[in-house]
Design an enzyme around this catalytic site. Structure first.
Site, PDB file in Angstrom:
ATOM      1  N   ASN A   9      -4.418  -0.844   3.389  1.00  0.00           N
ATOM      2  CA  ASN A   9      -3.548  -1.423   4.415  1.00  0.00           C
ATOM      3  C   ASN A   9      -2.434  -0.416   4.680  1.00  0.00           C
ATOM      4  O   ASN A   9      -1.519  -0.283   3.879  1.00  0.00           O
ATOM      5  CB  ASN A   9      -2.986  -2.761   3.892  1.00  0.00           C
ATOM      6  CG  ASN A   9      -1.960  -3.362   4.825  1.00  0.00           C
ATOM      7  OD1 ASN A   9      -1.761  -2.890   5.941  1.00  0.00           O
ATOM      8  ND2 ASN A   9      -1.289  -4.417   4.361  1.00  0.00           N
ATOM      9  N   LYS A  11      -0.195  -0.471   6.884  1.00  0.00           N
ATOM     10  CA  LYS A  11       1.039  -1.085   7.397  1.00  0.00           C
ATOM     11  C   LYS A  11       1.554  -0.291   8.609  1.00  0.00           C
ATOM     12  O   LYS A  11       0.749   0.220   9.386  1.00  0.00           O
ATOM     13  CB  LYS A  11       2.073  -1.217   6.270  1.00  0.00           C
ATOM     14  CG  LYS A  11       1.456  -1.938   5.049  1.00  0.00           C
ATOM     15  CD  LYS A  11       2.432  -2.384   4.032  1.00  0.00           C
ATOM     16  CE  LYS A  11       1.680  -3.088   2.897  1.00  0.00           C
ATOM     17  NZ  LYS A  11       2.563  -3.628   1.860  1.00  0.00           N
ATOM     18  N   HIS A  96      -1.228 -11.863   5.499  1.00  0.00           N
ATOM     19  CA  HIS A  96      -0.514 -10.958   4.593  1.00  0.00           C
ATOM     20  C   HIS A  96       0.899 -11.507   4.369  1.00  0.00           C
ATOM     21  O   HIS A  96       1.522 -12.035   5.301  1.00  0.00           O
ATOM     22  CB  HIS A  96      -0.463  -9.547   5.175  1.00  0.00           C
ATOM     23  CG  HIS A  96       0.048  -8.550   4.175  1.00  0.00           C
ATOM     24  ND1 HIS A  96       1.390  -8.385   3.925  1.00  0.00           N
ATOM     25  CD2 HIS A  96      -0.601  -7.718   3.339  1.00  0.00           C
ATOM     26  CE1 HIS A  96       1.542  -7.473   2.972  1.00  0.00           C
ATOM     27  NE2 HIS A  96       0.344  -7.051   2.598  1.00  0.00           N
ATOM     28  N   GLU A  98       3.680 -10.144   4.218  1.00  0.00           N
ATOM     29  CA  GLU A  98       4.698  -9.614   5.139  1.00  0.00           C
ATOM     30  C   GLU A  98       4.603 -10.322   6.494  1.00  0.00           C
ATOM     31  O   GLU A  98       5.623 -10.636   7.108  1.00  0.00           O
ATOM     32  CB  GLU A  98       4.554  -8.091   5.257  1.00  0.00           C
ATOM     33  CG  GLU A  98       5.046  -7.410   3.979  1.00  0.00           C
ATOM     34  CD  GLU A  98       4.458  -6.038   3.707  1.00  0.00           C
ATOM     35  OE1 GLU A  98       3.798  -5.462   4.590  1.00  0.00           O
ATOM     36  OE2 GLU A  98       4.659  -5.553   2.579  1.00  0.00           O
ATOM     37  N   GLU A 183      -2.533 -11.489  -3.672  1.00  0.00           N
ATOM     38  CA  GLU A 183      -1.451 -10.520  -3.582  1.00  0.00           C
ATOM     39  C   GLU A 183      -0.131 -11.178  -3.982  1.00  0.00           C
ATOM     40  O   GLU A 183       0.565 -11.763  -3.126  1.00  0.00           O
ATOM     41  CB  GLU A 183      -1.339  -9.988  -2.152  1.00  0.00           C
ATOM     42  CG  GLU A 183      -2.547  -9.192  -1.711  1.00  0.00           C
ATOM     43  CD  GLU A 183      -2.127  -8.038  -0.810  1.00  0.00           C
ATOM     44  OE1 GLU A 183      -2.542  -6.920  -1.078  1.00  0.00           O
ATOM     45  OE2 GLU A 183      -1.364  -8.267   0.142  1.00  0.00           O
ATOM     46  N   GLY A 189       4.597  -3.429  -2.995  1.00  0.00           N
ATOM     47  CA  GLY A 189       5.546  -2.363  -2.679  1.00  0.00           C
ATOM     48  C   GLY A 189       6.628  -2.181  -3.722  1.00  0.00           C
ATOM     49  O   GLY A 189       7.585  -1.440  -3.513  1.00  0.00           O
ATOM     50  N   SER A 229       0.755  -3.049  -5.608  1.00  0.00           N
ATOM     51  CA  SER A 229       1.014  -1.859  -6.435  1.00  0.00           C
ATOM     52  C   SER A 229      -0.228  -1.348  -7.166  1.00  0.00           C
ATOM     53  O   SER A 229      -0.137  -0.890  -8.306  1.00  0.00           O
ATOM     54  CB  SER A 229       2.165  -2.127  -7.412  1.00  0.00           C
ATOM     55  OG  SER A 229       3.367  -2.346  -6.699  1.00  0.00           O
TER      56      SER A 229
END
Ligand code: PGA
Length: 269
Positions: A9, A11, A96, A98, A183, A189, A229
């Site tokens: 991904n 991003k 996701h 985010e 996730e 991150g 991560s």
């Protein structure tokens, strides 16, 4: 035997030129694994066309990071499932954290009112998932708890609520085309990877949830990734877990050498 799926991904990273260069560097590193592992890259929308061209003949597949649920219409700024299909996209990430407005590393200027720019609800995730399936795309459906939810012992409840929400009205025959990604938001991150045993346990919770909703045979076919991560040095132990069928990789997918190493860490089928 479920086929491993390692997806990158990207991003909001990589221009068309940068996407092309990354793919050219990545392709030889994973060429020996594209038959036994589904290797997927998910560039931003703007680089999909260039990426599709660069991916030709590499065996690496193309994914998108999001999608809207309408096929066309007055939806400024949105991208529809058929638009992705036309570009050669096979997979699409939905839900996701985010996109749900749940950030592993809170961004000070994305708080309060501005957060609604990332406010996907379970209902929105469900619509995106149904629309993606309808267009022949394979959704990668993300679920995961925040650190506060984990600390209060709500991890499994959060996962179950997100799964039930995402899967509303999804027919059983569609399930094998869906990939789930566990996730944990706190691992995204942050460099703080989830312990492999715990990641395996939660991926097992996801599988049990599918078994409850659709039966054990279906649950055995569905692939569940871990994301958060994932790096070259922790990939092998995560990917060796029985309930973990792959990885959704953010930061480490931006470097060909690192993403190549993660793909090569997948156990041989
Ligand atoms: P990360 O991101 O690997 O940078 O933690 C994972 C993801 O958001 O899918």
């Amino acid at each position: 035997m479920r086929k491993m799926i390692i997806a990158g991904n990207w991003k909001m990273h990589k221009t068309c030129a940068e996407a092309t260069a990354l793919i050219q560097n990545l392709a030889p590193l994973v060429a020996a694994r594209t038959s036994d592992v589904d290797v997927v890259v998910c560039p931003p929308y703007t680089a999909l066309y260039a990426a599709a061209h660069a991916l030709s003949g590499t065996g690496i597949q193309l994914g998108a990071q999001d999608v809207f649920w309408k096929n066309q219409g007055a939806y400024t700024g949105r991208v529809s499932p058929p638009m992705l299909v036309e570009l050669g996209v096979s997979y699409v990430i939905v839900g996701h954290s985010e996109a749900r407005g749940r950030f592993g590393v809170p961004e000070p200027d994305l708080q309060g009112d501005l957060l609604k720019h990332f406010g996907d609800t379970d209902a929105a995730v469900n619509r995106k998932l149904l629309a993606a399936l309808d267009a022949g795309l394979q959704p990668i459906c993300c679920v995961g708890e925040t650190i506060a939810e984990r600390k209060s012992g709500d991890t499994d409840t959060v996962i179950e609520t997100q799964m039930r929400g995402a899967l509303a009205n999804v027919p059983a025959q569609a399930l094998p085309r869906i990939v789930f990604a566990y996730e944990p938001v706190w691992a995204i991150g942050t460099g703080e990877v989830c312990d492999a045993d715990e990641a395996n346990r939660v991926c097992g919770v996801i599988r049990s949830m599918i078994a409850t909703l659709y039966g054990a045979d279906t649950a055995e076919q569905v692939r569940v990734q871990y994301g958060g991560s994932v790096k070259p040095d922790n990939a092998a132990s995560l990917l060796a877990q029985p309930h973990i069928d792959g990885a959704l990789v953010g930061g480490a997918s931006l470097k060909a050498v690192d993403f190549g190493a993660i793909v090569n860490a997948a156990p041989k089928g």
